[in-house]
Enzyme design. Structure first.
Site, mmCIF file in Angstrom:
data_model
loop_
_atom_site.group_PDB
_atom_site.id
_atom_site.type_symbol
_atom_site.label_atom_id
_atom_site.label_comp_id
_atom_site.label_asym_id
_atom_site.label_seq_id
_atom_site.Cartn_x
_atom_site.Cartn_y
_atom_site.Cartn_z
ATOM 1 N N ASP A 1 18.547 47.775 -21.914
ATOM 2 C CA ASP A 1 17.592 48.595 -21.154
ATOM 3 C C ASP A 1 16.423 48.965 -22.070
ATOM 4 O O ASP A 1 16.583 49.733 -23.021
ATOM 5 C CB ASP A 1 18.311 49.857 -20.648
ATOM 6 C CG ASP A 1 17.432 50.694 -19.731
ATOM 7 O OD1 ASP A 1 16.198 50.537 -19.769
ATOM 8 O OD2 ASP A 1 18.009 51.516 -18.978
ATOM 9 N N HIS A 2 15.267 48.403 -21.742
ATOM 10 C CA HIS A 2 14.112 48.572 -22.637
ATOM 11 C C HIS A 2 13.588 50.004 -22.633
ATOM 12 O O HIS A 2 12.814 50.417 -23.490
ATOM 13 C CB HIS A 2 12.994 47.591 -22.239
ATOM 14 C CG HIS A 2 12.170 47.138 -23.402
ATOM 15 N ND1 HIS A 2 11.880 47.939 -24.474
ATOM 16 C CD2 HIS A 2 11.588 45.936 -23.668
ATOM 17 C CE1 HIS A 2 11.128 47.271 -25.335
ATOM 18 N NE2 HIS A 2 10.945 46.024 -24.879
ATOM 19 N N ARG A 3 13.979 50.769 -21.625
ATOM 20 C CA ARG A 3 13.551 52.162 -21.620
ATOM 21 C C ARG A 3 14.182 52.915 -22.782
ATOM 22 O O ARG A 3 13.653 53.878 -23.292
ATOM 23 C CB ARG A 3 13.953 52.846 -20.299
ATOM 24 C CG ARG A 3 13.231 52.302 -19.081
ATOM 25 C CD ARG A 3 13.836 52.880 -17.811
ATOM 26 N NE ARG A 3 15.262 52.558 -17.673
ATOM 27 C CZ ARG A 3 16.010 52.919 -16.634
ATOM 28 N NH1 ARG A 3 15.487 53.659 -15.659
ATOM 29 N NH2 ARG A 3 17.257 52.575 -16.565
ATOM 30 N N ILE A 4 15.371 52.445 -23.165
ATOM 31 C CA ILE A 4 16.129 53.172 -24.183
ATOM 32 C C ILE A 4 15.968 52.507 -25.543
ATOM 33 O O ILE A 4 15.828 53.166 -26.562
ATOM 34 C CB ILE A 4 17.619 53.208 -23.793
ATOM 35 C CG1 ILE A 4 17.799 53.874 -22.423
ATOM 36 C CG2 ILE A 4 18.455 53.927 -24.847
ATOM 37 C CD1 ILE A 4 19.216 53.779 -21.847
ATOM 38 N N PRO B 1 14.266 47.843 -16.631
ATOM 39 C CA PRO B 1 13.513 46.796 -17.333
ATOM 40 C C PRO B 1 14.372 46.279 -18.481
ATOM 41 O O PRO B 1 14.606 46.994 -19.449
ATOM 42 C CB PRO B 1 12.271 47.541 -17.843
ATOM 43 C CG PRO B 1 12.664 48.986 -17.880
ATOM 44 C CD PRO B 1 13.813 49.205 -16.953
#
Lengths: 406, 322, 361
Positions: free
Chosen positions: A381-384, A208
């Site tokens: 990376d929106h997870r990070i 994402p």
């Protein structure tokens, strides 16, 4: 009174033995240097052997008729006095079993490190090295090449999507473009194109990602370039971009990381290995500038230029195209492109795109003036990373670029 | 049969050829009364007469040159060149005529040129050379070299029976190697043999280096490393089938000869393996040979020539590579 | 046929010095210009080199040399020829000219390092005007002719001595060199040491004709002389060298002698030649003959003979001691050190790799 044993020398270029014909001396008898000791017959000749030393015959080691190997004892002589005989070297030209002719030796070999054969994998040595660098186990792949040969594309694809590796062969298609009846053209996808496709699909389908934009003032950067040029060090803007990215990453190490799906962990990478997106005749390649955080600007310039050249010439080694931790793409380098939304190069966390540097209206101290400037965009990376952190990173990057001094 | 030396096996082979075919002639420097400087032709002149086994003037070019004429007149000449380093005056005759006469005229030349070659005998200059690559490079010639008394006997029979010219290189450092031989056994030219079966690394040798490779295999076996030793026997034609069968098994190869590595015969073998087994190789094909310097004074020859340790080192490297 | 060069008597100053059988005439012997000391020196040198030759054979039998090629019986040629030359005259030897090299002043222990497997060429040819030994037969003869051509081109007054055996006259190189020498009229003296045996092949099977007479076919004179008479060899080489120095071109001397020993220490002459030949030639031993002549002339006495024998004995022992004490040069230098003037990078790398592969590096 030392005993010296005289061993049978090689009497004729490569002989290994001789037969004792007769002794001309007896045990207990006295001899001088060159007193005839015995007659021997070799494969080549019957010859008389003279004594190498003076002294008393202590022992005769062979009987007439016996075969004596080169290097075996012939006679032991008790030296008349402790003379130079002691210093006389032994047989020099003995080529019989184990008789050394000089004291100089090659180093013995060191203990072996044995690797078992990896079975009947068919893959070119180059592909094997690539698989090693990318951590791909060749025995787990089925090759798509002729005769089941594993190709470079197979390995690259397997690296991009380990799960897909085994099904790769089944999906392989003919390598020639087949014309169709209605004017369409079908281009079979192989090699780098296929690897890019898989990598990009992997990126957008698993990461994402969001993109942020900023404009920076490149006046200082351009001035530094001009100054460099004046002193004979011409440089493209790219090394400045890379150096700035590295500095910003140092302040925000999370940008230099990757998401480990299997363990729900974030891996923050230590060295900053900057991938450089390069357009080549074969497609997009991303050579990696390793340890960019340890390099001065000029070294960055030199090494990145070499990598780009190598990517275009197709001479890079597989190890030079893997292991990146963050990627830089210079989208403005070859056209009037202001900016874009770059796609992350998995498993990295961030990709930075630089637009074209050109004069544009900017507000400086309340006045609109023409200054060199360019767009930056980062995809993250929106997870990070959340928007706030991405903004801080982007701010730091702009600040690094604007504070460049010559 | 009692074990015989390689020197004796070659002598027997010549004797049998002289007996079998009255057109076989043996000549060269000192091959008559003396029986050759290595006693290879010992007793042959006495048994077959001075017309069939004769000494020539000291002139290598003409020793080979008259062989061409004699062959045209219906004989099977088996000239001897006394030492490897003395073959060069005959180079012109061998390369320009022995090798090409058939191609020029359609007339085959059944000539076998015997040449003691290789080092390890502590000799002075010009007595320890390995010139095989010059001849293997020349189309029209067959080039063979035995590594055992049995092969020496049989290969020489095949060479003399061959309608075309053969250069027969004798590894002089192995002249005194002994084994039982079977004079009925046949060894065709162009057929390598597996001298030692193994699975880890293929070691390809010929002539004098075969026994060194076998020693290396023995040492390696004690360390649970398995070497397969191929004795080429024939350099031209080259039996790539036997080599490839081995490399398909091991995926690793080392070629070893006494001649310097640079442009040596190993280059041909390595190139062929690299091409034909490109996908199977797990390590680059290694070449071992003499140093790229003129053959040294005798005291240094053991340092110059490949030995057991260097073969093992190359095998280690091949195994550690992939 | 007018264009064919014919060698005539006027071209040949040697002919008058020798009988048709090749013996130095009494008159020529009396006009050699050598005083008593010089005549004794010829004897001394022959004794010295013979003793060194014997010691080298002993050293081979004791495993200290890999090989030895005796020149026993040929001492008169070695000493006579070398004494007739100037120190600036060059010599291009074959491989049995150890005695010649000793007379030229090269250290015999150094020379033996060649047969001990330590060196391919232990002396600097430029220092002694003595080329390296040439083992492949006759290959040195064109070198001698080329050198002599160079002497002419440089207008030097050196003369070249080209020496070889009877076997060499069968090789193509020999004939080609002889022809060049005639065509270019080079200052070279060809000295054939005809010792009757090329390993096991006797002269009768080496050539069906005369060696000396071949010179005529190449356009210069030749003569066959008694090679066991040191004064005859001296006179012939001196006259041929004078002639060459004056610009009158090459000369071929066939000095007839006998190889009393084996071809080399690896050889066994009992397999191919009759003892009777040795006995006959023993009677013509060059040293015994010359000693008898010197005694008869009152130039030498028993005391001098004994003193010379003692000197030869100690010289041989000193040679043995020096040789066996000689260090082994480092392998890297011995193998790679003299190959190139400017060694290529790749060559230096191979040397480095080799050196670092040695124990203790």
């Amino acid at each position: 009174m030392a005993d010296q044993t005289f061993r049978l020398p090689d009497l004729g270029e490569g002989l290994t033995e001789a037969q004792l014909v007769a002794w001309r001396v007896e045990e207990g008898g006295r001899v001088d240097v060159n007193t005839p000791l015995c007659e021997v017959e070799t494969a080549k000749a019957v010859v008389v052997i003279p004594s190498p030393w003076a002294g008393t015959i202590h022992k005769l080691h062979a009987r007439p008729g016996a075969s004596v190997a080169v290097g075996e004892p012939l006679v032991t002589i008790t030296a008349a006095e402790a003379t130079q005989a002691e210093a006389t070297p032994g047989t020099l030209v003995g080529y019989g079993p184990g008789a050394p002719e000089s004291g100089i030796r090659r180093k013995a070999r060191t203990a072996p490190a044995v690797t078992e054969s990896s079975g009947d994998v068919r893959a070119a040595p180059f592909v094997r090295q690539l698989a090693k660098d990318m951590g791909v186990d060749l025995t787990q792949l089925t090759g798509s090449g002729p005769g089941g040969r594993i190709t470079r594309a197979d390995v690259e694809a397997a690296a991009a999507s380990p799960a897909a590796a085994s099904s790769l062969a089944a999906a392989s298609s003919p390598t020639t473009a087949a014309p169709s009846t209605d004017g369409e053209r079908r281009i079979s996808v192989v090699g780098i194109r296929k690897a890019i496709a898989r990598q990009m699909v992997r990126s957008v389908s698993t990461i994402p990602q969001f993109t942020e934009f900023a404009v920076f003032d490149a006046t200082n950067l351009m001035a530094a370039r001009e100054e460099g040029k004046a002193s004979g060090r011409s440089m493209t803007p790219l090394p400045y971009f890379i150096a700035a990215v590295v500095k910003a990453v140092r302040a925000y190490p999370l940008m230099n990381s990757s998401w480990d799906e299997s363990r729900d962990e974030i891996i923050v990478k230590q060295p900053v290995n900057v991938g450089i997106a390069v357009n080549t005749s074969q497609g997009l390649l991303v050579p990696v500038l390793r340890g960019a955080d340890q390099l001065e600007l000029t070294a960055i310039a030199e090494k990145s230029a070499k990598l780009i050249e190598g990517a275009r010439a197709g001479t890079l080694l597989p190890g030079e195209m893997s292991g990146g931790t963050i990627t830089v793409t210079n989208v403005g380098a070859s056209g009037p492109v202001e900016t874009g939304t770059p796609i992350i190069n998995p498993p990295e966390c961030c990709v930075v795109a630089f637009g074209a540097i050109k004069p544009r209206p900017m507000v400086v101290q309340g006045q609109v003036v023409a200054r060199s400037g360019a767009w930056i965009s980062i995809s993250v990376d929106h997870r990070i990373v959340d928007g706030a952190l991405a903004t801080e990173f982007l701010t730091a990057l702009v600040s690094e670029l604007e504070s460049i001094s010559a | 049969m009692e074990p015989v030396t390689m020197a004796k096996a070659i002598n027997l082979s010549l004797r049998d050829a002289l007996t079998r075919d009255e057109n076989v002639l043996i000549f060269g420097e000192d091959v008559g009364a003396l029986g050759g400087v290595f006693r290879i032709t010992d007793g042959l002149q006495k048994a077959f007469g001075e017309e069939r086994v004769f000494d020539t003037p000291l002139a290598e070019s003409s020793i080979v040159g008259i062989a061409v004429g004699l062959a045209l007149r219906g004989f099977k000449p088996v000239p001897e060149i006394q030492f490897d380093g003395f073959i060069y005056p005959a180079f012109e005759q061998i390369v320009s005529h022995v090798a090409k006469y058939r191609n020029r005229s359609g007339v085959p030349l059944p000539i076998t040129i015997r040449v003691p070659f290789g080092g390890h005998i502590g000799a002075v200059e010009h007595h320890s050379e390995s010139p095989e690559a010059y001849f293997a490079h020349t189309a029209g010639l067959k080039v063979v070299t035995p590594s055992t008394p049995a092969d020496a006997y049989a290969l020489l029979q095949a060479a003399i029976d061959d309608p075309d010219p053969v250069i027969f290189f004798e590894p002089k450092a192995r002249y005194y190697l002994k084994e039982e031989i079977d004079t009925a056994a046949r060894v065709p030219i162009g057929k390598a043999r597996v001298a030692q079966e193994g699975s880890g690394v293929t070691v390809i040798a010929y002539g004098p280096t075969v026994s060194i490779a076998l020693q290396a295999a023995k040492t390696a076996a004690a360390e649970k490393i398995s070497l397969e030793v191929i004795d080429l026997r024939s350099l031209s034609p080259l039996d790539m089938d036997t080599v490839m069968a081995s490399v398909r098994k091991t995926h690793r190869a080392v070629v070893v000869h006494e001649a310097p590595v640079f442009c040596g015969f190993g280059a041909e073998v390595a190139a062929r393996i690299s091409h034909d087994a490109f996908d199977l190789l797990e390590a680059p094909v290694a070449r071992l040979g003499g140093l790229n310097a003129p053959y040294p004074p005798a005291r240094y020859e053991k340092l110059y020539l490949p030995d057991v340790d260097r073969i093992l080192q190359a095998a280690d490297a091949a195994l550690a590579y992939g | 046929m007018a264009d064919v060069v014919r060698v005539v008597a006027a071209d040949d100053p040697l002919r008058a010095l020798f009988s048709p059988a090749g013996e130095l005439t009494a008159e020529a012997r009396s006009r050699l210009g050598l005083d008593a000391a010089a005549l004794r020196e010829l004897y001394r040198n022959m004794v010295l080199i013979r003793r060194a030759d014997q010691e080298a054979l002993n050293l081979q039998r004791q495993g200290e040399l890999g090989l030895w090629g005796q020149f026993l019986g040929q001492e008169a040629i070695h000493v006579g020829a070398m004494t007739a030359l100037r120190a600036t005259d060059w010599v291009f030897p074959s491989y049995r000219e150890f005695g010649m090299a000793m007379v030229r002043g090269i250290d015999p222990a150094e020379m033996l390092t060649l047969f001990r497997g330590l060196s391919h060429g232990p002396w600097d040819p430029r220092r002694y005007h003595f080329a390296p030994l040439a083992i492949p037969v006759a290959t040195q003869v064109p070198h001698a002719v080329g050198f002599a051509m160079g002497c002419r081109l440089k207008h030097g007054d050196e003369v070249v001595l080209s020496t070889f055996g009877d076997g060499a006259t069968s090789e193509g190189d020999w004939h080609e060199a002889m022809n060049f020498a005639g065509v270019f009229k080079t200052p070279v003296v060809f000295l054939c040491q005809n010792n009757y045996w090329a390993i096991s092949v006797p002269l009768s099977k080496q050539t069906a004709g005369s060696i000396a007479d071949r010179a005529l076919g190449y356009g210069f004179p030749g003569i066959r002389i008694d090679g066991n008479d040191v004064l005859g060899v001296y006179a012939a080489v001196a006259a041929a060298a004078d002639r060459a120095r004056q610009g009158d071109g090459p000369y071929l001397i066939e000095a007839v002698t006998y190889r009393m020993g084996a071809h080399t220490s690896s050889d066994d002459p009992t397999r191919y030649r009759p003892e009777s030949e040795l006995e006959a030639w023993n009677a013509k031993d060059p040293i015994a003959r010359y000693r008898a002549w010197l005694e008869q002339q009152g130039i030498i006495d028993e005391g001098t003979v004994a003193a010379i024998a003692d000197a030869a004995e100690s010289a041989a022992q000193a040679m043995r001691a020096r040789l066996t004490a000689m260090p082994t040069p480092p392998p890297g230098e011995a193998i790679f050190g003299r190959v190139y003037s400017n060694p290529p990078e790749s060559f230096l790398r191979e040397r480095e790799e080799f050196e670092s592969s040695l124990e203790g590096s």
